[in-house]
Scaffold this motif. Structure first.
Motif, PDB file in Angstrom:
ATOM      1  N   SER A  72     -58.361   7.234  34.686  1.00 56.26           N
ATOM      2  CA  SER A  72     -58.007   8.375  35.744  1.00 56.26           C
ATOM      3  C   SER A  72     -59.227   9.013  35.998  1.00 56.26           C
ATOM      4  O   SER A  72     -60.301   9.460  35.292  1.00 56.26           O
ATOM      5  CB  SER A  72     -57.255   9.969  35.224  1.00 56.26           C
ATOM      6  OG  SER A  72     -57.138  10.355  35.750  1.00 56.26           O
ATOM      7  N   PRO A  73     -60.002   8.393  36.504  1.00 59.44           N
ATOM      8  CA  PRO A  73     -61.357   9.138  37.971  1.00 59.44           C
ATOM      9  C   PRO A  73     -61.810  10.571  37.580  1.00 59.44           C
ATOM     10  O   PRO A  73     -62.372  11.391  37.248  1.00 59.44           O
ATOM     11  CB  PRO A  73     -61.809   7.979  38.588  1.00 59.44           C
ATOM     12  CG  PRO A  73     -60.999   6.958  39.102  1.00 59.44           C
ATOM     13  CD  PRO A  73     -59.595   7.519  37.600  1.00 59.44           C
ATOM     14  N   ALA A  74     -60.633  10.745  38.542  1.00 58.05           N
ATOM     15  CA  ALA A  74     -60.681  12.398  38.130  1.00 58.05           C
ATOM     16  C   ALA A  74     -60.349  13.079  37.049  1.00 58.05           C
ATOM     17  O   ALA A  74     -61.485  14.000  36.827  1.00 58.05           O
ATOM     18  CB  ALA A  74     -59.840  13.035  39.701  1.00 58.05           C
ATOM     19  N   GLN A  75     -60.075  12.900  36.204  1.00 60.06           N
ATOM     20  CA  GLN A  75     -59.852  13.380  34.326  1.00 60.06           C
ATOM     21  C   GLN A  75     -61.353  13.505  34.053  1.00 60.06           C
ATOM     22  O   GLN A  75     -61.499  14.227  33.951  1.00 60.06           O
ATOM     23  CB  GLN A  75     -58.950  12.999  33.932  1.00 60.06           C
ATOM     24  CG  GLN A  75     -57.556  13.797  34.449  1.00 60.06           C
ATOM     25  CD  GLN A  75     -56.511  13.151  33.222  1.00 60.06           C
ATOM     26  OE1 GLN A  75     -56.626  12.567  32.781  1.00 60.06           O
ATOM     27  NE2 GLN A  75     -54.990  13.969  34.077  1.00 60.06           N
ATOM     28  N   LEU A  76     -61.799  12.362  33.991  1.00 55.97           N
ATOM     29  CA  LEU A  76     -63.040  11.904  33.251  1.00 55.97           C
ATOM     30  C   LEU A  76     -64.139  12.568  33.652  1.00 55.97           C
ATOM     31  O   LEU A  76     -64.918  12.957  33.688  1.00 55.97           O
ATOM     32  CB  LEU A  76     -63.736  10.581  33.683  1.00 55.97           C
ATOM     33  CG  LEU A  76     -65.156   9.877  32.870  1.00 55.97           C
ATOM     34  CD1 LEU A  76     -64.853  10.263  31.507  1.00 55.97           C
ATOM     35  CD2 LEU A  76     -65.012   8.704  33.125  1.00 55.97           C
ATOM     36  N   ALA A  77     -64.495  12.569  35.469  1.00 55.60           N
ATOM     37  CA  ALA A  77     -65.356  13.284  35.882  1.00 55.60           C
ATOM     38  C   ALA A  77     -64.963  15.113  36.414  1.00 55.60           C
ATOM     39  O   ALA A  77     -65.621  16.130  36.013  1.00 55.60           O
ATOM     40  CB  ALA A  77     -65.076  13.399  37.862  1.00 55.60           C
ATOM     41  N   ALA A  78     -63.824  15.468  36.112  1.00 58.98           N
ATOM     42  CA  ALA A  78     -63.703  17.025  35.707  1.00 58.98           C
ATOM     43  C   ALA A  78     -64.250  16.990  34.199  1.00 58.98           C
ATOM     44  O   ALA A  78     -65.042  18.273  33.692  1.00 58.98           O
ATOM     45  CB  ALA A  78     -62.521  17.601  35.717  1.00 58.98           C
ATOM     46  N   LEU A  79     -64.133  16.003  32.885  1.00 58.92           N
ATOM     47  CA  LEU A  79     -65.165  16.621  31.720  1.00 58.92           C
ATOM     48  C   LEU A  79     -66.117  16.788  32.340  1.00 58.92           C
ATOM     49  O   LEU A  79     -67.165  17.502  31.836  1.00 58.92           O
ATOM     50  CB  LEU A  79     -64.220  14.993  30.842  1.00 58.92           C
ATOM     51  CG  LEU A  79     -64.867  14.940  29.464  1.00 58.92           C
ATOM     52  CD1 LEU A  79     -64.820  16.557  28.970  1.00 58.92           C
ATOM     53  CD2 LEU A  79     -64.413  13.631  28.844  1.00 58.92           C
ATOM     54  N   ILE A  80     -66.965  15.275  32.661  1.00 56.79           N
ATOM     55  CA  ILE A  80     -68.388  15.740  32.618  1.00 56.79           C
ATOM     56  C   ILE A  80     -68.598  17.403  33.767  1.00 56.79           C
ATOM     57  O   ILE A  80     -69.941  17.205  33.110  1.00 56.79           O
ATOM     58  CB  ILE A  80     -68.674  14.425  33.499  1.00 56.79           C
ATOM     59  CG1 ILE A  80     -68.099  13.413  32.718  1.00 56.79           C
ATOM     60  CG2 ILE A  80     -70.065  14.129  34.484  1.00 56.79           C
ATOM     61  CD1 ILE A  80     -68.729  13.049  31.184  1.00 56.79           C
ATOM     62  N   ALA A  81     -67.985  17.116  34.397  1.00 59.01           N
ATOM     63  CA  ALA A  81     -68.322  18.232  35.522  1.00 59.01           C
ATOM     64  C   ALA A  81     -68.377  19.640  34.338  1.00 59.01           C
ATOM     65  O   ALA A  81     -69.843  20.418  34.688  1.00 59.01           O
ATOM     66  CB  ALA A  81     -68.126  18.147  36.144  1.00 59.01           C
ATOM     67  N   TRP A  82     -67.525  20.032  34.219  1.00 59.75           N
ATOM     68  CA  TRP A  82     -66.864  21.226  32.949  1.00 59.75           C
ATOM     69  C   TRP A  82     -67.392  21.460  31.626  1.00 59.75           C
ATOM     70  O   TRP A  82     -68.474  22.217  31.672  1.00 59.75           O
ATOM     71  CB  TRP A  82     -65.906  21.605  32.738  1.00 59.75           C
ATOM     72  CG  TRP A  82     -64.796  21.487  33.959  1.00 59.75           C
ATOM     73  CD1 TRP A  82     -64.848  21.312  35.190  1.00 59.75           C
ATOM     74  CD2 TRP A  82     -63.728  22.608  33.505  1.00 59.75           C
ATOM     75  NE1 TRP A  82     -63.184  21.644  35.944  1.00 59.75           N
ATOM     76  CE2 TRP A  82     -63.449  22.500  35.164  1.00 59.75           C
ATOM     77  CE3 TRP A  82     -63.384  23.657  32.909  1.00 59.75           C
ATOM     78  CZ2 TRP A  82     -62.706  23.825  35.142  1.00 59.75           C
ATOM     79  CZ3 TRP A  82     -62.329  24.776  33.417  1.00 59.75           C
ATOM     80  CH2 TRP A  82     -62.038  24.272  34.999  1.00 59.75           C
TER      81      TRP A  82
END
Length: 624
Positions: A72-82
């Motif tokens: 789930s690229p969106a979830q991985l990106a959210a983890l990195i961003a947050w």
């Protein structure tokens, strides 16, 4: 803690752009894991490494396992961003541990079975992973890895050795605390033959210190991004067969090595394939930091009153120069948010069920391996990190003393972004290779590229202008390259030809990366079906373009992309666009800002003085 309550509705198109395709339940879990808990159930661990490890474990308990996050690229990106907005050092820990470390196992271990115990230990953060790629002795060490993994045909083990001081690895790791595991890149040799660079899983240390054959220094301080860094080397560490993250390569029982990729460069690009996951998600972190910096600077400028003699008592936000800076930061943060979505979409589309794509074979190894791994994703990385660093520095300057207080986060954000200028693929080397490749592919402009430009207040003006500019830079660089090659009778990619042209190649590479982001802005706007949302965002997008043109005016004039007379209108248009953005500023702030208990920066509070006072310890003098 309650689930996060975002001021911007989850059905708002801007919410969807900022948070991607993440379910509210996932964001709630992320908020719970990263949010401040006033009364923790257990005392906070002491020591930097122990505290970051505790936060990493909290994340792993709250979120889906790494294998699901990679699907789930969106979830991985959210983890990195947050995590970047919450604490940059934590984000770097997550990147090393999850994106690069576990990502290598997920992508390159053909069977997780033999490594199930190690994988589960890492996935639950009972052990911590470091990615060991950089060697300290030479530039571009990725292209000439000297750490050796010699295959022992008799035992079918690998002997990992650091040949000399120049091959010592550097990474964020530590010789104490919880067990440490490394994914170390090493040059495989089989019966004396160089078989290319592969990753190997290495157990580095346990709670008492380094394991046999592993040498680690004490902490190496790096104040810009405080982690427990160390130098690491190996003296004959024996690794079992399954610790070779071999992808689809193999060695037969009689010692015959076989790699279906067929070349050392293709193998290196495949070994570094986790760079795609990093470059796809790092723009989300850069955009998040730019948004937080912009929101903090806007709120500070709104409530801060100047006593300058021009207009005593006037809020800073009323000054045009301040508007250009802080509204420009919001506009540029919006553009980065569009680019982050574009990078994530590109990565998601490039993956196949069978295996992640690495290179299409058209990009050869040049100044660095990154373009050969993925040209567009490496471009997104270089552009987003540089832009976010510029935005954060601008906001910091325009917040005065408050911008430099550690509690307001901008200093740590800058440290994170500055660290990623060389880390994760050196941005300057990426731009060199982008420019060189684009010069080789330069073509004559099409009819679309010589069409009249729209109005300066049209969001399409900047992408169209930038496309012309990029093509002109490519044409000029190609002409200069061919002249050098003809004069010296050298091949067009030789050092003698390219050495005098590196600055021009970097300029072209940077312009190309900026064009990717500019096109993402127009695509984002065209995809928004709600007319009110689009009408609010169009002046923001146009403001980004107008300010970008003003920053790059020297290059635009030098290349003839713009004439001096074309610039006369820019200042007036900039002011008009600021006026169009101001009525919607609160809406943008609400959409851009992460929950205050995640970021925990007084700068973004409505009452800055009170919020700052709550972070301070006061001592009172005793009256006599």
């Amino acid at each position: 803690m309650n689930a996060p309550s975002f001021p911007c509705s989850v059905t708002d198109p801007l919410y969807e752009l900022v948070h991607g395709d993440c379910a509210p339940s996932f964001l709630a879990a992320l908020h719970q894991a990263l949010g401040h808990h006033p009364a923790p159930a257990a005392p906070e661990p002491t020591g930097r490494d122990a505290r970051l490890t505790a936060r990493l474990r909290r994340l792993t308990r709250a979120l889906p396992p790494a294998r699901e996050l990679f699907r789930s690229p969106a979830q991985l990106a959210a983890l990195i961003a947050w995590s970047a907005a919450a604490e940059p050092a934590l984000c770097m820990t997550v990147i090393n541990h999850s994106v690069l470390g576990l990502g290598s196992l997920i992508s390159l271990a053909p069977e997780h079975g033999p490594l199930r115990k190690q994988f589960e230990s890492l996935e639950t953060a009972r052990a911590k992973c470091s990615y060991l790629v950089t060697e300290i002795g030479q530039s571009n060490s990725h292209l000439a890895t000297r750490t050796v993994a010699e295959f022992d045909v008799q035992t079918r083990e690998f002997i990992l050795t650091t040949p000399d001081q120049g091959a010592v690895k550097f990474s964020s790791t530590a010789a104490h605390g919880i067990p440490r595991v490394g994914v170390a890149l090493a040059r495989l040799t089989v019966e004396g033959k160089d078989c290319g660079v592969f990753p190997f899983l290495v157990e580095l240390s346990d709670a008492s210190g380094p394991l046999p054959g592993v040498r680690m220094t004490g902490p190496v301080e790096l104040g810009a991004l405080p982690l427990d860094y160390a130098y690491v080397c190996f003296t004959g560490v024996r690794l079992p067969w399954e610790h070779w993250l071999r992808d689809d390569a193999t060695i037969s029982e009689d010692g015959a090595f076989h790699d279906p990729l067929g070349s050392a460069d293709r193998r290196l690009a495949r070994t570094l394939c986790v760079g795609q996951a990093l470059w796809a998600t790092l723009p989300a972190a850069a955009a998040a930091l730019a948004r937080q910096a912009g929101v903090g600077a806007v709120r500070y400028a709104r409530r801060r009153r100047t006593q300058g003699r021009l207009a005593p008592g006037t809020p800073l936000l009323d000054y045009r120069s301040q508007q250009h800076a802080v509204l420009g930061a919001m506009a540029d943060a919006f553009a980065l948010t569009c680019a982050a979505a574009g990078a994530l979409e590109l990565w998601a589309a490039s993956r196949s069920p069978q295996r992640q794509s690495t290179s299409d074979g058209t990009d050869l190894m040049g100044f660095a391996p990154w373009s050969a791994v993925s040209r567009p994703l490496s471009a997104y990385k270089a552009h987003s990190i540089r832009e976010a660093a510029r935005i954060t520095a601008l906001c910091q300057r325009h917040c005065g003393f408050a911008g430099f207080l550690d509690s307001n986060r901008l200093t740590s954000y800058r440290g994170f972004l500055d660290a990623f200028e060389p880390a994760g693929g050196d941005s300057q080397l990426i731009c060199y290779d982008l420019g060189r490749a684009l010069a080789d592919e330069a073509t004559a402009p099409s009819s679309d590229d010589v069409a009249p430009l729209p109005s300066l207040q049209d969001p399409r003006w900047w992408p169209m202008l930038l496309r012309r500019h990029t093509q002109e830079l490519a044409r000029r660089l190609t002409t200069r390259r061919d002249a050098f090659a003809a004069a010296g009778h050298h091949a067009k990619d030789s050092f003698a030809v390219w050495n005098p042209l590196l600055d021009e190649a970097a300029e072209l590479g940077s312009a190309h990366a900026a064009l990717l982001a500019a096109d993402d802005v127009t695509r984002t706007l065209s995809a928004i079906t709600d007319p009110e949302t689009r009408s609010r965002l169009e002046p923001l997008a146009a403001l980004h373009g107008a300010l970008a043109a003003r920053r790059h005016v020297g290059s635009l004039l030098a290349a003839g992309t713009l004439a001096p007379a074309d610039l006369d209108e820019l200042p007036q248009v900039t002011d008009l666009l600021c006026d169009a953005v101001l009525p919607h500023l609160r809406w943008l702030e609400d959409a851009f800002a992460l929950p205050s208990d995640v970021v925990r920066a007084p700068l973004g509070a409505e009452d800055y003085g009170q919020a700052l006072a709550q972070t301070l310890t006061w001592k009172h003098g005793v009256m006599s």
